[in-house]
Write an enzyme that holds these catalytic residues in place. Structure first.
Site, PDB file in Angstrom:
ATOM      1  N   ASP A 116      39.787 -41.609  11.149  1.00  0.00           N
ATOM      2  CA  ASP A 116      40.306 -42.954  10.878  1.00  0.00           C
ATOM      3  C   ASP A 116      39.431 -43.975  11.588  1.00  0.00           C
ATOM      4  OD1 ASP A 116      41.998 -44.838   9.786  1.00  0.00           O
ATOM      5  OD2 ASP A 116      43.481 -44.679  11.394  1.00  0.00           O
ATOM      6  N   TYR A 118      38.283 -48.344  12.020  1.00  0.00           N
ATOM      7  CA  TYR A 118      38.905 -49.553  12.595  1.00  0.00           C
ATOM      8  C   TYR A 118      38.025 -50.718  12.131  1.00  0.00           C
ATOM      9  CZ  TYR A 118      41.266 -51.802  16.688  1.00  0.00           C
ATOM     10  OH  TYR A 118      42.038 -52.563  17.553  1.00  0.00           O
ATOM     11  N   HIS A 123      41.838 -57.297  11.908  1.00  0.00           N
ATOM     12  CA  HIS A 123      42.821 -56.380  12.502  1.00  0.00           C
ATOM     13  C   HIS A 123      42.437 -56.041  13.949  1.00  0.00           C
ATOM     14  CE1 HIS A 123      45.603 -53.040  13.033  1.00  0.00           C
ATOM     15  NE2 HIS A 123      44.581 -52.287  13.397  1.00  0.00           N
ATOM     16  N   ARG A 132      45.650 -56.152  24.665  1.00  0.00           N
ATOM     17  CA  ARG A 132      44.905 -56.557  25.870  1.00  0.00           C
ATOM     18  C   ARG A 132      44.826 -58.071  25.939  1.00  0.00           C
ATOM     19  NH1 ARG A 132      42.070 -52.635  23.250  1.00  0.00           N
ATOM     20  NH2 ARG A 132      40.827 -54.241  22.252  1.00  0.00           N
ATOM     21  N   GLU A 189      50.225 -48.733   8.699  1.00  0.00           N
ATOM     22  CA  GLU A 189      48.885 -49.301   8.615  1.00  0.00           C
ATOM     23  C   GLU A 189      48.402 -49.137   7.183  1.00  0.00           C
ATOM     24  OE1 GLU A 189      46.393 -47.656  11.770  1.00  0.00           O
ATOM     25  OE2 GLU A 189      47.209 -49.144  13.158  1.00  0.00           O
ATOM     26  N   GLU A 191      45.650 -48.872   4.568  1.00  0.00           N
ATOM     27  CA  GLU A 191      44.239 -48.478   4.643  1.00  0.00           C
ATOM     28  C   GLU A 191      43.762 -47.932   3.293  1.00  0.00           C
ATOM     29  OE1 GLU A 191      43.101 -46.264   8.061  1.00  0.00           O
ATOM     30  OE2 GLU A 191      44.789 -46.967   9.283  1.00  0.00           O
ATOM     31  N   ASP A 223      48.841 -45.126   7.386  1.00  0.00           N
ATOM     32  CA  ASP A 223      48.667 -44.454   8.677  1.00  0.00           C
ATOM     33  C   ASP A 223      49.824 -44.880   9.589  1.00  0.00           C
ATOM     34  OD1 ASP A 223      47.687 -43.253  10.962  1.00  0.00           O
ATOM     35  OD2 ASP A 223      46.256 -44.852  11.385  1.00  0.00           O
ATOM     36  N   ARG A 227      53.864 -47.604  17.872  1.00  0.00           N
ATOM     37  CA  ARG A 227      53.121 -48.499  18.765  1.00  0.00           C
ATOM     38  C   ARG A 227      53.465 -48.314  20.237  1.00  0.00           C
ATOM     39  NH1 ARG A 227      49.049 -49.522  15.501  1.00  0.00           N
ATOM     40  NH2 ARG A 227      49.725 -50.503  13.565  1.00  0.00           N
ATOM     41  N   GLN A 230      51.698 -45.241  21.333  1.00  0.00           N
ATOM     42  CA  GLN A 230      50.259 -45.536  21.319  1.00  0.00           C
ATOM     43  C   GLN A 230      49.846 -46.362  22.537  1.00  0.00           C
ATOM     44  OE1 GLN A 230      49.136 -47.815  17.844  1.00  0.00           O
ATOM     45  NE2 GLN A 230      46.965 -47.938  18.416  1.00  0.00           N
ATOM     46  N   TYR A 234      47.040 -44.385  24.936  1.00  0.00           N
ATOM     47  CA  TYR A 234      45.712 -44.473  24.323  1.00  0.00           C
ATOM     48  C   TYR A 234      44.557 -44.661  25.295  1.00  0.00           C
ATOM     49  CZ  TYR A 234      44.736 -49.543  24.537  1.00  0.00           C
ATOM     50  OH  TYR A 234      44.434 -50.804  24.951  1.00  0.00           O
ATOM     51  N   LYS A 243      49.935 -41.432  16.451  1.00  0.00           N
ATOM     52  CA  LYS A 243      49.376 -41.457  15.094  1.00  0.00           C
ATOM     53  C   LYS A 243      49.545 -40.134  14.355  1.00  0.00           C
ATOM     54  CE  LYS A 243      47.037 -45.433  15.312  1.00  0.00           C
ATOM     55  NZ  LYS A 243      47.088 -46.463  14.265  1.00  0.00           N
ATOM     56  N   THR A 247      50.571 -39.043   8.132  1.00  0.00           N
ATOM     57  CA  THR A 247      49.754 -40.025   7.423  1.00  0.00           C
ATOM     58  C   THR A 247      49.981 -39.777   5.943  1.00  0.00           C
ATOM     59  OG1 THR A 247      48.072 -39.852   9.164  1.00  0.00           O
ATOM     60  CG2 THR A 247      47.400 -40.901   7.094  1.00  0.00           C
ATOM     61  N   THR A 334      43.157 -50.191   9.433  1.00  0.00           N
ATOM     62  CA  THR A 334      44.079 -51.175   8.876  1.00  0.00           C
ATOM     63  C   THR A 334      43.327 -52.349   8.279  1.00  0.00           C
ATOM     64  OG1 THR A 334      45.558 -50.594  10.662  1.00  0.00           O
ATOM     65  CG2 THR A 334      46.109 -52.569   9.408  1.00  0.00           C
ATOM     66  N   GLU A 348      51.254 -56.763  13.578  1.00  0.00           N
ATOM     67  CA  GLU A 348      50.571 -58.040  13.356  1.00  0.00           C
ATOM     68  C   GLU A 348      51.486 -59.035  12.648  1.00  0.00           C
ATOM     69  OE1 GLU A 348      46.155 -57.352  12.079  1.00  0.00           O
ATOM     70  OE2 GLU A 348      47.287 -55.537  11.634  1.00  0.00           O
TER      71      GLU A 348
HETATM   72 MN    MN Z   1      44.799 -46.382  11.289  1.00  0.00          MN
END
Ligand code: MN
Length: 402
Positions: A116, A118, A123, A132, A189, A191, A223, A227, A230, A234, A243, A247, A334, A348
């Site tokens: 996967d 990014y 996104h 962050r 997500e 995708e 996906d 959260r 994650q 992560y 994740k 999927t 995403t 989001e």
């Molecule tokens: Mn993804």
């Protein structure tokens, strides 16, 4: 043109002809092509015409067909186009047309490895701000390489498969210690997934120019992402249990040949990429997705402005000599556009849960048990006509007790 009756708004016109695997009653699953509301049962048609490789359509997955490579994919497409266009084929094909409503679609191919990416700048920027808040949203590597991770191939599931709410560790803001329980921030997500047909050789990178020799086509991908799991797990090695629980992919694999007229040039990349990621004719697809949450349209992410082209993703994932296999799936990451109603995830759309959406009259942030999400998509040709990608759907069921 075709002799088959196709509803005006069908995603599957006579120039699309995606392949999938269907089950009819208690018969063995086998390969079909979609046109309008129908499935062409390819095995008996191909066998009667003594087509080379006709037995591959009697298989329960597309893998053996995918392994044949591009010349055979093209020849098959020519044959299919002829079947639906040529009135002379009508008597041979018509007895093998099955309503899609009569069949159950299966996972179209046995997934080998799953990666996967990014690749949406919008996104990655949004997630950077949410995960962050005190740092630059894009990390220093982001414009130099398509960031990705290896996912879990064994939990890629067919559209329509129920998604059990995952449980795991999360650490609520301000808490001293992590706790265990069902995810409270279950998300989607949106995708695009690329399906690998021809394998490569271990030790030998796949150059950007060889993308179409290896990739057969695309599917829609959801996906599913927890959260809260994650966010806690992560750092520093990336996505893991937040994740890997499931999927979902759409049942019909749309070929690159069918998508040819929907290609658009890749946007400008600044700073310039390293030579192994560079190419003169890098492209994306002019695809639009639609996300329905319990039947209400909540977002329409656009694919065409994705920062990284799929040819660059493939070149990057193999640049260390890692080989690709028939049935590999690599997804775009995403897809989010600049507008609020173009965001491809609920984290989001609800801005970390702080700005609820109205769904069927209720304030909603993340997924509740019983919720159903359906993603549809289509690619647009310059004349405005569409190549539909079909849809991928899934419903959330409660976490299991333990
Ligand atoms: Mn993804």
């Amino acid at each position: 043109m075709t002799w088959i009756d196709i509803p005006e708004d069908s995603p599957f016109g006579p120039d699309n002809l995606p392949l999938g695997v269907f089950r009819l009653g208690d018969q063995e699953p086998r390969v079909g092509a979609a046109i309008g509301n129908l499935v062409i049962d390819l095995a008996p048609v191909a066998s009667a015409q003594m087509l080379d490789g006709s037995q591959l359509f009697a298989e329960p997955t597309l893998n053996a067909f995918l392994a044949l490579g591009r010349p055979a994919w093209r020849a098959t497409r020519e044959w299919l186009l002829d079947l639906v266009q040529n009135e002379n084929d009508r008597d041979a094909v018509e007895p093998h047309l099955i309503p899609q409503s009569a069949v159950t679609m299966q996972l179209p191919f046995k997934v080998a490895d799953y990666v996967d990416f990014y690749a949406s700048e919008q996104h990655a920027t949004n997630l950077g701000r949410l995960f962050r808040p005190d740092a630059e949203p894009l990390l220093p590597n982001w414009k130099h390489l398509p960031v990705g991770y290896h996912g879990r191939a064994g939990t890629v599931v067919a559209s329509g498969t129920d998604i059990v709410r995952p449980s795991g560790q999360r650490k609520p803001p301000g808490a001293d210690a992590p706790e265990y329980g069902p995810s409270q921030r279950l998300d989607i997500e949106v995708e695009l997934g690329y399906v690998v047909g021809s394998p490569s050789t271990l030790g030998k990178p796949v150059p950007v120019g060889a993308f179409e020799d290896h990739v057969y086509g695309v599917v829609l991908v959801n996906d599913w992402s927890a959260r809260d799991l994650q966010a806690w797990e992560y750092v520093p090695l990336g996505p893991f249990l937040g994740k890997s629980f499931a999927t979902s992919i759409s049942p019909w694999v749309v070929s690159l040949e069918a998508l040819k007229a929907t290609k658009v040039p890749l946007g400008r990349q600044e700073p310039a990429v390293l030579p192994y990621l560079a190419g003169d004719d890098l492209t994306n697809f002019d695809i639009t997705f639609e996300v329905s949450w319990n039947g209400e349209l909540v977002s329409s992410p656009p694919y065409k402005d994705m920062y990284w082209s799929p040819a660059q993703m493939l070149a990057h994932l193999s640049v260390n000599g890692a080989s690709i296999r028939t049935g590999d799936l690599f997804a775009s990451g995403t897809v989010s556009g600049p507008d609020k109603d173009q965001r491809g995830s609920f984290i989001e759309l609800s801005w970390g849960g702080r700005e609820p959406l109205t769904v069927k009259g209720e304030d909603r942030t993340f997924l509740q048990d019983g919720d159903e999400v359906t993603i549809t998509g289509w690619a647009a040709k310059p004349d405005g006509s569409r190549i539909g990608l079909g849809s991928v759907t899934g419903r959330i069921t409660p976490a299991l007790d333990r």
